[in-house]
Design an enzyme around this catalytic site. Structure first.
Site, PDB file in Angstrom:
ATOM      1  CB  SER A  61       3.170   2.008   5.890  1.00 37.46           C
ATOM      2  OG  SER A  61       1.957   1.628   6.457  1.00 37.46           O
ATOM      3  CG  ASP A 109      -0.069  -4.050   2.769  1.00 38.74           C
ATOM      4  OD1 ASP A 109       0.374  -3.499   1.743  1.00 38.74           O
ATOM      5  OD2 ASP A 109      -0.494  -3.419   3.745  1.00 38.74           O
ATOM      6  CG  HIS A 158      -0.413   0.237   2.515  1.00 39.49           C
ATOM      7  ND1 HIS A 158      -0.185  -0.770   3.431  1.00 39.49           N
ATOM      8  CD2 HIS A 158      -0.030   1.378   3.137  1.00 39.49           C
ATOM      9  CE1 HIS A 158       0.312  -0.255   4.549  1.00 39.49           C
ATOM     10  NE2 HIS A 158       0.416   1.048   4.386  1.00 39.49           N
TER      11      HIS A 158
END
Length: 360
Positions: free
Chosen positions: A209, A126, A95
Protein backbone atom coordinates in the site's frame (compact mmCIF):
# COMPACT_ATOMS: atom_id res chain seq x y z
CA UNK A 1 -15.59 -11.15 -4.00
CA UNK A 2 -14.55 -8.42 -1.58
CA UNK A 3 -11.58 -6.10 -1.32
CA UNK A 4 -8.93 -5.68 1.38
CA UNK A 5 -6.59 -2.77 2.00
CA UNK A 6 -3.25 -4.37 2.60
CA UNK A 7 -2.21 -3.09 6.02
CA UNK A 8 -0.74 -5.53 8.52
CA UNK A 9 0.14 -4.77 12.11
CA UNK A 10 2.18 -7.04 14.30
CA UNK A 11 3.18 -10.60 13.46
CA UNK A 12 0.20 -11.91 11.49
CA UNK A 13 -0.20 -15.01 9.33
CA UNK A 14 0.02 -14.16 5.64
CA UNK A 15 -3.50 -15.17 4.66
CA UNK A 16 -4.93 -13.23 7.58
CA UNK A 17 -2.85 -10.24 6.56
CA UNK A 18 -4.36 -10.27 3.10
CA UNK A 19 -7.86 -9.92 4.45
CA UNK A 20 -7.39 -6.93 6.73
CA UNK A 21 -7.46 -3.27 5.86
CA UNK A 22 -4.39 -1.67 4.40
CA UNK A 23 -1.18 -2.48 2.59
CA UNK A 24 1.33 -2.34 5.40
CA UNK A 25 3.20 -5.10 7.08
CA UNK A 26 4.31 -5.45 10.66
CA UNK A 27 7.50 -7.27 9.73
CA UNK A 28 10.49 -5.54 8.19
CA UNK A 29 13.56 -6.43 6.19
CA UNK A 30 16.42 -4.43 4.75
CA UNK A 31 17.18 -7.04 2.11
CA UNK A 32 16.05 -5.90 -1.33
CA UNK A 33 14.03 -8.54 -3.16
CA UNK A 34 13.25 -8.14 -6.84
CA UNK A 35 10.95 -10.54 -8.61
CA UNK A 36 9.94 -9.89 -12.19
CA UNK A 37 8.89 -12.82 -14.30
CA UNK A 38 8.48 -12.21 -18.03
CA UNK A 39 4.76 -12.26 -18.94
CA UNK A 40 3.60 -15.28 -20.92
CA UNK A 41 3.54 -14.73 -24.67
CA UNK A 42 0.10 -14.29 -26.20
CA UNK A 43 0.69 -16.41 -29.30
CA UNK A 44 3.89 -17.92 -30.59
CA UNK A 45 7.27 -17.65 -28.88
CA UNK A 46 9.19 -14.42 -28.54
CA UNK A 47 12.55 -14.33 -30.28
CA UNK A 48 15.57 -14.33 -27.96
CA UNK A 49 16.34 -10.77 -28.97
CA UNK A 50 12.82 -9.68 -28.02
CA UNK A 51 13.03 -11.42 -24.65
CA UNK A 52 16.40 -9.84 -23.96
CA UNK A 53 15.02 -6.40 -24.85
CA UNK A 54 12.01 -6.88 -22.54
CA UNK A 55 14.32 -7.92 -19.72
CA UNK A 56 16.47 -4.86 -20.37
CA UNK A 57 13.36 -2.67 -20.27
CA UNK A 58 12.36 -4.15 -16.90
CA UNK A 59 15.82 -3.56 -15.48
CA UNK A 60 15.90 0.02 -16.80
CA UNK A 61 12.51 0.87 -15.26
CA UNK A 62 13.47 -0.68 -11.92
CA UNK A 63 16.72 1.31 -11.86
CA UNK A 64 14.82 4.49 -12.77
CA UNK A 65 11.90 4.26 -10.35
CA UNK A 66 12.82 2.04 -7.39
CA UNK A 67 15.00 4.76 -5.76
CA UNK A 68 11.80 6.85 -5.52
CA UNK A 69 9.86 4.18 -3.57
CA UNK A 70 10.27 4.18 0.21
CA UNK A 71 9.25 2.10 3.21
CA UNK A 72 7.10 3.83 5.84
CA UNK A 73 6.90 2.54 9.40
CA UNK A 74 4.45 3.61 12.10
CA UNK A 75 3.94 2.34 15.64
CA UNK A 76 1.22 0.00 14.36
CA UNK A 77 2.35 -1.14 10.93
CA UNK A 78 4.35 -0.75 7.78
CA UNK A 79 3.63 0.39 4.22
CA UNK A 80 5.16 2.08 1.23
CA UNK A 81 5.35 5.58 -0.22
CA UNK A 82 6.60 7.50 -3.25
CA UNK A 83 9.00 10.46 -3.18
CA UNK A 84 6.90 13.30 -4.60
CA UNK A 85 9.37 16.19 -4.71
CA UNK A 86 12.89 17.17 -3.68
CA UNK A 87 11.60 18.95 -0.56
CA UNK A 88 11.00 15.61 1.13
CA UNK A 89 7.27 15.22 0.48
CA UNK A 90 6.16 11.59 0.17
CA UNK A 91 2.73 10.51 -1.04
CA UNK A 92 1.12 7.34 0.30
CA UNK A 93 -2.26 5.87 1.26
CA UNK A 94 -4.21 7.43 4.11
CA UNK A 95 -4.70 3.95 5.58
CA UNK A 96 -0.92 3.51 5.77
CA UNK A 97 -0.74 6.71 7.82
CA UNK A 98 -3.77 5.83 9.97
CA UNK A 99 -3.89 8.05 13.04
CA UNK A 100 -0.12 8.49 13.24
CA UNK A 101 1.56 11.88 12.91
CA UNK A 102 5.19 10.73 13.12
CA UNK A 103 6.89 8.12 10.93
CA UNK A 104 10.13 6.39 10.12
CA UNK A 105 11.05 6.33 6.43
CA UNK A 106 13.70 4.14 4.81
CA UNK A 107 14.88 5.03 1.32
CA UNK A 108 15.40 2.30 -1.25
CA UNK A 109 19.14 2.99 -1.48
CA UNK A 110 19.78 3.26 2.27
CA UNK A 111 19.28 1.42 5.54
CA UNK A 112 19.36 4.60 7.63
CA UNK A 113 15.91 5.44 9.07
CA UNK A 114 14.72 9.00 8.51
CA UNK A 115 12.13 10.86 10.58
CA UNK A 116 9.00 12.22 8.92
CA UNK A 117 5.83 13.99 10.01
CA UNK A 118 2.31 14.20 8.63
CA UNK A 119 1.49 17.01 6.19
CA UNK A 120 -2.18 16.08 5.74
CA UNK A 121 -4.43 13.24 4.68
CA UNK A 122 -7.62 12.85 2.68
CA UNK A 123 -9.28 9.56 3.68
CA UNK A 124 -12.15 10.00 1.17
CA UNK A 125 -9.63 9.25 -1.58
CA UNK A 126 -7.32 7.19 0.69
CA UNK A 127 -4.35 9.48 0.10
CA UNK A 128 -1.93 11.28 2.41
CA UNK A 129 1.34 13.20 2.29
CA UNK A 130 4.13 12.98 4.86
CA UNK A 131 7.37 15.03 4.87
CA UNK A 132 10.92 14.09 5.79
CA UNK A 133 12.14 16.23 8.69
CA UNK A 134 15.67 16.48 7.22
CA UNK A 135 15.55 15.57 3.52
CA UNK A 136 18.88 14.14 2.35
CA UNK A 137 20.55 15.38 -0.79
CA UNK A 138 19.97 13.33 -3.90
CA UNK A 139 16.29 12.59 -3.30
CA UNK A 140 14.79 11.31 -6.55
CA UNK A 141 11.15 12.31 -7.08
CA UNK A 142 9.10 9.93 -9.19
CA UNK A 143 7.60 10.93 -12.53
CA UNK A 144 3.81 10.58 -12.66
CA UNK A 145 2.19 9.61 -15.94
CA UNK A 146 -1.11 10.53 -17.59
CA UNK A 147 -3.83 8.24 -16.25
CA UNK A 148 -5.92 8.93 -19.35
CA UNK A 149 -3.34 7.15 -21.48
CA UNK A 150 -3.33 3.92 -19.46
CA UNK A 151 -4.49 1.08 -21.72
CA UNK A 152 -5.66 -2.46 -21.19
CA UNK A 153 -2.78 -4.91 -21.58
CA UNK A 154 0.03 -2.48 -20.77
CA UNK A 155 2.85 -4.08 -18.78
CA UNK A 156 3.02 -2.86 -15.19
CA UNK A 157 5.51 -3.21 -12.35
CA UNK A 158 4.35 -2.92 -8.72
CA UNK A 159 7.03 -1.58 -6.37
CA UNK A 160 6.96 -1.41 -2.58
CA UNK A 161 7.61 -3.32 0.62
CA UNK A 162 5.28 -6.34 0.64
CA UNK A 163 5.46 -8.22 3.94
CA UNK A 164 8.30 -5.91 4.95
CA UNK A 165 10.55 -6.97 2.08
CA UNK A 166 11.80 -3.56 1.03
CA UNK A 167 12.43 -2.64 -2.61
CA UNK A 168 10.40 -5.55 -4.00
CA UNK A 169 9.07 -5.62 -7.56
CA UNK A 170 6.35 -7.74 -9.16
CA UNK A 171 5.03 -7.62 -12.71
CA UNK A 172 1.76 -7.96 -14.58
CA UNK A 173 -0.48 -6.04 -16.93
CA UNK A 174 -3.27 -3.49 -16.74
CA UNK A 175 -6.28 -5.79 -16.44
CA UNK A 176 -8.94 -3.05 -16.51
CA UNK A 177 -9.41 0.68 -16.01
CA UNK A 178 -12.21 2.76 -14.57
CA UNK A 179 -13.02 0.37 -11.72
CA UNK A 180 -15.02 1.68 -8.76
CA UNK A 181 -14.04 -0.12 -5.56
CA UNK A 182 -15.31 0.16 -1.98
CA UNK A 183 -12.72 -0.24 0.75
CA UNK A 184 -13.65 -2.32 3.81
CA UNK A 185 -15.17 -0.68 6.86
CA UNK A 186 -12.73 0.40 9.55
CA UNK A 187 -13.65 0.72 13.23
CA UNK A 188 -17.34 0.94 12.36
CA UNK A 189 -16.83 3.69 9.75
CA UNK A 190 -17.54 3.04 6.08
CA UNK A 191 -14.43 2.66 3.94
CA UNK A 192 -13.66 5.04 1.09
CA UNK A 193 -15.32 4.48 -2.26
CA UNK A 194 -12.74 5.20 -4.96
CA UNK A 195 -13.56 5.54 -8.64
CA UNK A 196 -11.53 5.22 -11.83
CA UNK A 197 -9.06 2.77 -10.28
CA UNK A 198 -6.54 0.82 -12.34
CA UNK A 199 -6.84 -2.95 -12.01
CA UNK A 200 -3.61 -4.93 -12.39
CA UNK A 201 -2.49 -8.54 -12.34
CA UNK A 202 0.82 -7.58 -10.71
CA UNK A 203 0.98 -9.16 -7.25
CA UNK A 204 0.05 -6.66 -4.52
CA UNK A 205 0.59 -7.90 -0.97
CA UNK A 206 0.54 -6.47 2.58
CA UNK A 207 3.12 -3.70 2.71
CA UNK A 208 2.57 -2.66 -0.93
CA UNK A 209 0.00 0.00 0.00
CA UNK A 210 1.26 3.43 -0.99
CA UNK A 211 3.83 2.00 -3.40
CA UNK A 212 4.13 2.62 -7.11
CA UNK A 213 2.40 0.98 -10.08
CA UNK A 214 4.71 1.80 -12.97
CA UNK A 215 4.66 1.51 -16.77
CA UNK A 216 7.62 0.72 -19.04
CA UNK A 217 8.19 4.44 -19.60
CA UNK A 218 9.29 4.69 -15.93
CA UNK A 219 6.13 6.62 -15.07
CA UNK A 220 3.98 6.05 -11.99
CA UNK A 221 0.45 5.38 -13.26
CA UNK A 222 -1.07 4.68 -9.84
CA UNK A 223 -0.58 4.04 -6.13
CA UNK A 224 -1.03 0.41 -5.07
CA UNK A 225 -3.96 0.33 -2.63
CA UNK A 226 -6.19 -2.75 -2.63
CA UNK A 227 -6.24 -6.45 -3.36
CA UNK A 228 -9.27 -8.65 -3.88
CA UNK A 229 -10.15 -11.33 -1.35
CA UNK A 230 -12.56 -14.23 -1.68
CA UNK A 231 -15.15 -14.47 1.14
CA UNK A 232 -15.96 -18.10 0.28
CA UNK A 233 -12.38 -19.03 1.17
CA UNK A 234 -12.35 -17.13 4.49
CA UNK A 235 -10.92 -14.00 2.94
CA UNK A 236 -7.95 -15.61 1.20
CA UNK A 237 -6.36 -13.50 -1.49
CA UNK A 238 -7.74 -13.68 -5.01
CA UNK A 239 -4.48 -13.88 -6.99
CA UNK A 240 -3.84 -11.35 -9.70
CA UNK A 241 -6.58 -8.85 -8.80
CA UNK A 242 -5.13 -5.67 -7.38
CA UNK A 243 -6.11 -2.01 -7.64
CA UNK A 244 -4.23 1.28 -7.79
CA UNK A 245 -5.47 4.86 -7.36
CA UNK A 246 -4.82 6.57 -10.73
CA UNK A 247 -1.97 9.03 -11.05
CA UNK A 248 -4.26 11.94 -11.97
CA UNK A 249 -6.11 11.60 -8.66
CA UNK A 250 -2.84 11.20 -6.76
CA UNK A 251 -1.25 14.35 -8.16
CA UNK A 252 -4.42 16.45 -7.79
CA UNK A 253 -4.92 15.51 -4.14
CA UNK A 254 -1.21 15.57 -3.23
CA UNK A 255 -0.71 19.05 -4.71
CA UNK A 256 -3.61 20.39 -2.62
CA UNK A 257 -2.42 18.71 0.58
CA UNK A 258 1.07 20.15 0.13
CA UNK A 259 -0.05 23.65 -0.83
CA UNK A 260 -3.15 24.10 1.34
CA UNK A 261 -2.82 21.42 4.02
CA UNK A 262 -6.26 20.19 2.98
CA UNK A 263 -8.31 19.28 -0.10
CA UNK A 264 -10.34 22.14 -1.52
CA UNK A 265 -11.38 20.44 -4.78
CA UNK A 266 -12.15 16.75 -4.36
CA UNK A 267 -12.75 16.10 -8.06
CA UNK A 268 -15.59 13.79 -6.99
CA UNK A 269 -19.19 14.00 -8.20
CA UNK A 270 -21.96 14.92 -5.76
CA UNK A 271 -25.70 15.53 -5.65
CA UNK A 272 -25.49 18.17 -2.94
CA UNK A 273 -27.49 16.21 -0.36
CA UNK A 274 -27.17 14.59 3.03
CA UNK A 275 -28.64 11.08 3.01
CA UNK A 276 -28.89 7.84 4.92
CA UNK A 277 -29.94 4.28 4.10
CA UNK A 278 -33.72 3.82 3.82
CA UNK A 279 -35.30 0.61 5.14
CA UNK A 280 -38.65 -0.73 3.92
CA UNK A 281 -41.43 -2.23 6.05
CA UNK A 282 -39.54 -5.53 6.22
CA UNK A 283 -36.45 -3.69 7.50
CA UNK A 284 -34.56 -4.35 4.28
CA UNK A 285 -32.39 -1.61 2.72
CA UNK A 286 -34.39 -0.14 -0.14
CA UNK A 287 -32.77 3.14 -1.12
CA UNK A 288 -31.08 6.29 0.15
CA UNK A 289 -33.43 8.75 1.84
CA UNK A 290 -32.59 12.43 1.46
CA UNK A 291 -32.17 14.06 4.87
CA UNK A 292 -31.17 17.53 3.69
CA UNK A 293 -30.64 19.32 0.38
CA UNK A 294 -27.97 21.99 -0.13
CA UNK A 295 -29.59 25.18 -1.37
CA UNK A 296 -28.65 25.92 -4.96
CA UNK A 297 -26.97 22.52 -5.35
CA UNK A 298 -27.57 19.93 -8.10
CA UNK A 299 -30.39 18.10 -6.31
CA UNK A 300 -32.08 21.36 -5.32
CA UNK A 301 -31.96 22.61 -8.91
CA UNK A 302 -33.52 19.33 -10.09
CA UNK A 303 -36.38 19.54 -7.59
CA UNK A 304 -35.28 16.75 -5.26
CA UNK A 305 -36.44 17.33 -1.68
CA UNK A 306 -35.78 16.09 1.82
CA UNK A 307 -37.74 12.89 2.39
CA UNK A 308 -37.34 11.65 -1.19
CA UNK A 309 -35.93 8.11 -1.47
CA UNK A 310 -33.35 7.70 -4.24
CA UNK A 311 -33.56 4.27 -5.89
CA UNK A 312 -31.37 4.62 -8.98
CA UNK A 313 -28.63 6.84 -10.42
CA UNK A 314 -28.30 6.40 -14.17
CA UNK A 315 -28.53 2.64 -14.72
CA UNK A 316 -27.21 1.79 -11.25
CA UNK A 317 -29.76 0.64 -8.65
CA UNK A 318 -29.47 2.29 -5.24
CA UNK A 319 -30.53 0.33 -2.14
CA UNK A 320 -28.35 2.03 0.49
CA UNK A 321 -26.20 5.06 1.19
CA UNK A 322 -23.12 3.01 0.28
CA UNK A 323 -24.54 2.05 -3.12
CA UNK A 324 -25.42 5.71 -3.78
CA UNK A 325 -21.83 6.68 -2.96
CA UNK A 326 -20.55 3.92 -5.26
CA UNK A 327 -22.80 5.06 -8.11
CA UNK A 328 -21.57 8.66 -7.79
CA UNK A 329 -17.91 7.58 -7.56
CA UNK A 330 -18.08 6.28 -11.13
CA UNK A 331 -19.24 9.70 -12.39
CA UNK A 332 -17.56 13.11 -12.60
CA UNK A 333 -18.57 16.66 -11.70
CA UNK A 334 -20.49 18.17 -14.61
CA UNK A 335 -21.90 14.83 -15.78
CA UNK A 336 -25.64 14.82 -16.44
CA UNK A 337 -27.51 11.78 -15.17
CA UNK A 338 -31.02 10.58 -14.36
CA UNK A 339 -31.93 10.11 -10.71
CA UNK A 340 -34.94 7.91 -9.92
CA UNK A 341 -36.65 8.43 -6.57
CA UNK A 342 -39.94 8.00 -4.75
CA UNK A 343 -41.97 10.72 -3.05
CA UNK A 344 -45.09 9.88 -1.05
CA UNK A 345 -45.12 6.45 -2.67
CA UNK A 346 -44.97 7.83 -6.21
CA UNK A 347 -42.10 7.04 -8.60
CA UNK A 348 -40.34 10.06 -10.08
CA UNK A 349 -37.23 10.90 -12.08
CA UNK A 350 -35.08 14.00 -12.38
CA UNK A 351 -32.27 15.02 -14.72
CA UNK A 352 -29.37 16.20 -12.57
CA UNK A 353 -26.12 17.92 -13.53
CA UNK A 354 -23.71 16.70 -10.86
CA UNK A 355 -21.64 19.07 -8.77
CA UNK A 356 -18.40 18.60 -6.82
CA UNK A 357 -18.24 16.89 -3.46
CA UNK A 358 -17.51 19.56 -0.87
CA UNK A 359 -14.75 18.90 1.62
CA UNK A 360 -14.87 19.86 5.31
Amino acid sequence: MSFGRLVVSGAVALLTALAVAGCSSGSSSSTPVTTAATPAAGSGTAAPGGANQLQADYQRVIADVLPSVVQITTASGLGSGIVYDDKGDIVTNAHVVGTATAFTVTLANSTKPLDATLVAGYPDSDLAVIRLSSPPSGLKPATFGDSGKVQLGQITLAMGSPLGLSSSVTDGIVSATGRTVSEPDTAGSPGAVIGNMVQTSAAINPGNSGGALVNLDSQVIGINTLAATEPETNGAAAPGIGFAIPASTVTSIANQLIKEGKVTNSGRAALGITARTYFDQDFRPAGAVVVAVAGGGPADAAGIQAGDVITKVGDTPVDSLNSLTTALASLAPGDRTTVAYTRDGQNRTAEVTLGTLQTP
